[in-house]
Design a protein around this motif. Structure first.
Motif: not given
Length: 447
Positions: A163-191
């Protein structure tokens, strides 16, 4: 509004996380590695946000255990939500954030001190195979920070570009993960939570919510409801929400109950936090029939009462998710416009209660300049949901047969229950149970 929030989030969330990433990569000499395969695997999951988020993550715990039998699952949550999870058979250990006492400290600074203290006292000498942050959108609670600090062979979470908010507030956080999942489609949080399990190799994904009650929880619920005849339909009313703009007016709840009472024998059960007791009294004064007010009760006891209710009507809140987990029929009154942003944090497409019988009532369009979402701090767009619409949905649901899901009861002695809330592992739970001699149970003190 966003510009006002960014500086404190930068200093309390983003900067500490980026420093932790730098420390982990260049100073600690322990770079992120591929998972070290061994049996059993160990997982640590950081779920530091709200009650609804925690409840919607329960399918993930079950999926991990199903995919990796014999593995060990450690969960980190806020202390107030531990009672919901301590009876969950798929969680082996629960860690909670330490309390930081000084009231004069800003809330975000207290949270930062709390997570650092948790790491230093409980995690710095431990190792895990997987560290997991299931949160899809903006991390405001330092889950990524703890993921990085924790000694883990592999770290998994959703990327910063969701999301645009996450790109701003959490910029650089991808480097924390070695398994970094993509956004995916709009779906329920359970999924989205189960997307973590899928990445970890879970073959079958079951989205049922899971809160396990004890015999004591159900006995307490029976005490709360002792004066209610068996023929009376219990209707739970959830008046709370974490912001005033998400609260439907009390007078409208009273009008709904008045109309439903013309055709059904109803007894209202007002469910709220201790701080909302005054609002519960205001609603009680508007009702023709005296309600049962469940204010500040223990969370599993609230669930046991909701299990006995025929219907829940309430705001978009954690209480609605508790009702859904108990397979109560649920009507949620949402402020989010049907034509609004489907990925907004108020969107029912993401956060609708997950159960067999659920209806979410929303305004068709936002009022004034509320286009993608309601922007008001006070009840605004939510007022477009009419009393007649809620009454019609409630009448239809009251005429539907209820699902006959059999819910397990944990056969633990009453005296052990207090020990369970202070236990941190499955082994500690077993010791607490074994230490209790049969027949020494004591009545539960009022909560």
């Amino acid at each position: 509004m966003t510009r006002l929030r960014l500086p404190p989030l930068f200093f309390s969330v983003r900067l500490p996380t980026l420093l932790a990433i730098f420390w982990r990569r260049y100073i600690s000499r322990a770079p992120i590695l591929g998972v070290a395969r061994k049996d059993p695997l160990s997982f640590i999951i950081f779920r530091l946000d709200a009650m609804g988020d925690v409840v919607l993550t329960t399918p993930l715990f079950r999926a991990i255990k199903a995919a990796h039998p014999g593995s060990r699952c450690t969960l980190v949550v806020q202390e107030c939500y531990k009672p919901l999870l301590v009876t969950n058979p798929h969680i082996d250990e629960i860690l909670t954030l330490p309390r930081i006492r000084p009231e004069w400290l800003p809330q975000r600074l207290k949270r930062l001190f709390s997570v650092v203290l948790l790491y230093w006292t409980r995690l710095r000498r431990r190792h895990f195979d997987f560290a997991i942050s299931p949160r899809w959108d903006v991390d405001e609670h330092l889950a990524t920070f703890l993921c990085v600090l924790t000694h883990a062979a592999s770290r998994i979470g959703y990327g910063e570009k969701v999301s645009s908010a996450k790109r701003q507030i959490n910029r650089g956080f991808d480097a924390a993960y070695n398994i970094c999942l993509p956004p995916g489609p709009v779906r329920h949080e359970v999924l989205r939570n189960l997307g973590i399990a899928k990445a970890l190799g879970a073959p079958e994904l079951d989205g049922r919510l899971e809160i396990h009650l004890t015999e004591r929880d159900r006995r307490r619920a029976a005490q709360f409801l002792a004066t209610v005849p068996a023929s009376t339909n219990l209707v739970a009313i959830g008046i709370g929400a974490n912001s005033p703009g998400r609260r439907w007016p009390l007078k409208r709840y009273a009008a709904v109950l008045a109309q439903l009472s013309q055709q059904h024998d109803l007894r209202p059960v007002i469910v709220c936090s201790e701080s909302e007791f005054g609002e519960a009294l205001k609603l009680a004064n508007l009702l023709e029939r005296a309600p049962i007010i469940l204010s500040g009760a223990r969370l599993r006891e609230v669930c046991a009462v909701l299990e006995r209710c025929e219907l829940f009507i309430g705001n978009d809140s954690g209480c609605a998710h508790l009702a859904a987990a108990m397979d109560c029929k649920v009507i949620v009154i949402s402020r989010h416009p049907r034509d609004g942003d489907p990925n907004h944090f108020n969107s029912p497409m993401r956060f609708a209660p997950q159960c067999a019988h659920v209806r979410v009532l929303q305004p068709g369009h936002g009022l004034n300049d509320c286009r993608e979402a309601c922007r008001s701090l006070e009840p605004h767009c939510i007022t477009k949901v009419s009393v007649d619409a809620v009454v019609a949905a409630a009448r239809a649901m009251l005429n539907e047969p209820r699902s006959t899901i059999s819910r397990p009861t944990q056969p633990w002695p009453d005296q052990a229950a207090r020990s369970l809330l202070h236990s941190h592992s499955a082994e500690a739970i077993r010791r607490a149970v074994e230490a209790v001699h049969p027949g020494t149970a004591q009545p539960l003190a009022p909560g």
